[in-house]
Scaffold this active site. Structure first.
Site, mmCIF file in Angstrom:
data_model
loop_
_atom_site.group_PDB
_atom_site.id
_atom_site.type_symbol
_atom_site.label_atom_id
_atom_site.label_comp_id
_atom_site.label_asym_id
_atom_site.label_seq_id
_atom_site.Cartn_x
_atom_site.Cartn_y
_atom_site.Cartn_z
ATOM 1 N N TYR A 110 -4.456 2.061 -1.478
ATOM 2 C CA TYR A 110 -3.940 3.398 -2.234
ATOM 3 C C TYR A 110 -4.491 4.503 -1.170
ATOM 4 O O TYR A 110 -5.686 4.845 -1.494
ATOM 5 C CB TYR A 110 -4.385 3.702 -3.496
ATOM 6 C CG TYR A 110 -4.038 4.910 -4.327
ATOM 7 C CD1 TYR A 110 -2.694 5.461 -3.921
ATOM 8 C CD2 TYR A 110 -4.492 5.404 -5.286
ATOM 9 C CE1 TYR A 110 -2.288 6.657 -4.584
ATOM 10 C CE2 TYR A 110 -4.299 6.637 -5.727
ATOM 11 C CZ TYR A 110 -2.864 7.139 -5.327
ATOM 12 O OH TYR A 110 -2.715 8.451 -5.966
ATOM 13 N N ASP A 149 0.791 2.326 -1.360
ATOM 14 C CA ASP A 149 0.976 3.689 -1.343
ATOM 15 C C ASP A 149 0.307 4.417 -0.103
ATOM 16 O O ASP A 149 -0.987 4.595 -0.325
ATOM 17 C CB ASP A 149 1.023 4.505 -2.647
ATOM 18 C CG ASP A 149 1.300 5.876 -2.332
ATOM 19 O OD1 ASP A 149 1.547 6.460 -1.478
ATOM 20 O OD2 ASP A 149 0.851 6.654 -3.556
ATOM 21 N N HIS A 247 7.341 5.929 -8.414
ATOM 22 C CA HIS A 247 7.386 4.957 -7.311
ATOM 23 C C HIS A 247 8.267 3.703 -7.657
ATOM 24 O O HIS A 247 8.153 3.429 -9.088
ATOM 25 C CB HIS A 247 6.248 4.236 -6.741
ATOM 26 C CG HIS A 247 5.164 5.683 -6.208
ATOM 27 N ND1 HIS A 247 4.946 5.673 -4.916
ATOM 28 C CD2 HIS A 247 4.530 6.602 -6.850
ATOM 29 C CE1 HIS A 247 4.290 6.670 -4.837
ATOM 30 N NE2 HIS A 247 3.849 7.221 -5.562
#
Length: 258
Positions: A110, A149, A247
């Site tokens: 992340y 991500d 998302h």
């Protein structure tokens, strides 16, 4: 799932406790992936229980409550697990988990957001350099699959409105150039490998302005693969019909590894 195919899924859930109330466990079981990599759990140990029979669970939590955090649920027990990237400045936000297998590494990431008015761009720039060093050190030993991500839309094709978002967080020249440089060290953006010119394919949409309904999104969630391993990759997908977060999940399919 076909016996000769492995499936990996990555999903920024934007709060695991919230998405658990929206059927996350059933969604995860329906995805039937060999591994499900999660970002932005926004929780500490013991704040939620995830019931996924047949999966080993690995968690990395941020020091700050309700912030960041990652997890991996996998059917295949790894030979080793590493949390963070080995740099203290970047290892207090629970952003990376690495599973080592016999023939490859699987890593969830992340990536820090550069923030409003790019207040964290310098931190992000340093992260990009440290992360590149980390994954390249792994890749020197065996191939790497990293996903998550990554908080960058790499090219103009990767977001709906590139002109108005230029130099905004996730679409600065610095972030894009850093990602280009990382790929240049021997990695492949799996989705663009298979679909180099496909437009309108996004993995994140703002909650504002009916962005998801209008498909005004960004592709910032990736599976990035050591280029030599791409010979075993059969497809990369964006699962934009899966709801529950701002998302959607992304997926990678490969021949059987290990």
């Amino acid at each position: 799932m076909e016996d000769d195919i492995m499936k990996f899924v990555s999903w920024n859930v934007n709060g695991l406790r919230a998405v658990l109330k929206k059927g996350f466990e059933q969604t995860a079981m329906d995805l039937d992936a060999d591994a499900i990599c999660i970002q932005e759990t926004k929780m500490h140990e013991g704040q939620a229980t995830v019931n996924l029979p047949g999966y080993h669970q690995y968690w990395n939590y941020a020091d700050r409550p309700g912030y960041s955090g990652t997890a991996i649920f996998t059917k295949h027990e790894p030979v080793d697990v590493t949390y963070g990237i080995g740099v203290d400045e970047y290892d207090h936000e629970g952003r990376v988990i690495t599973l080592e297998y016999q023939t490859y590494y699987l890593l969830t990431s992340y990536t820090p957001n550069s923030g409003q008015e790019l207040k964290r761009l310098d931190y992000r720039d340093g992260w990009d350099a440290a992360f590149s060093t980390y994954v390249n050190e792994l890749a020197a030993k065996k191939p790497v699959i990293f996903c998550g991500d990554l908080n960058v839309a790499h090219e103009e094709i990767d977001l709906k409105n590139p002109k108005t978002n230029h130099q905004h967080a996730g679409f600065t020249d610095t972030e894009r150039d850093n990602f280009t440089a990382l790929l240049g060290t021997g990695f492949t953006d799996s989705f663009r490998h298979f679909y180099p010119d496909l437009t309108g394919q996004y993995s994140w949409w703002s909650y504002r302005f009916n962005a998801r309904k209008n498909n005004a999104g960004w592709r910032i969630d990736y599976f990035v693969v050591s280029t030599p391993l791409m010979a075993k990759v059969t497809d990369a997908k964006i699962l934009n019909d899966v709801l529950g977060s701002d998302h959607c999940p992304v997926a990678l399919e490969t021949e059987v590894l290990d």
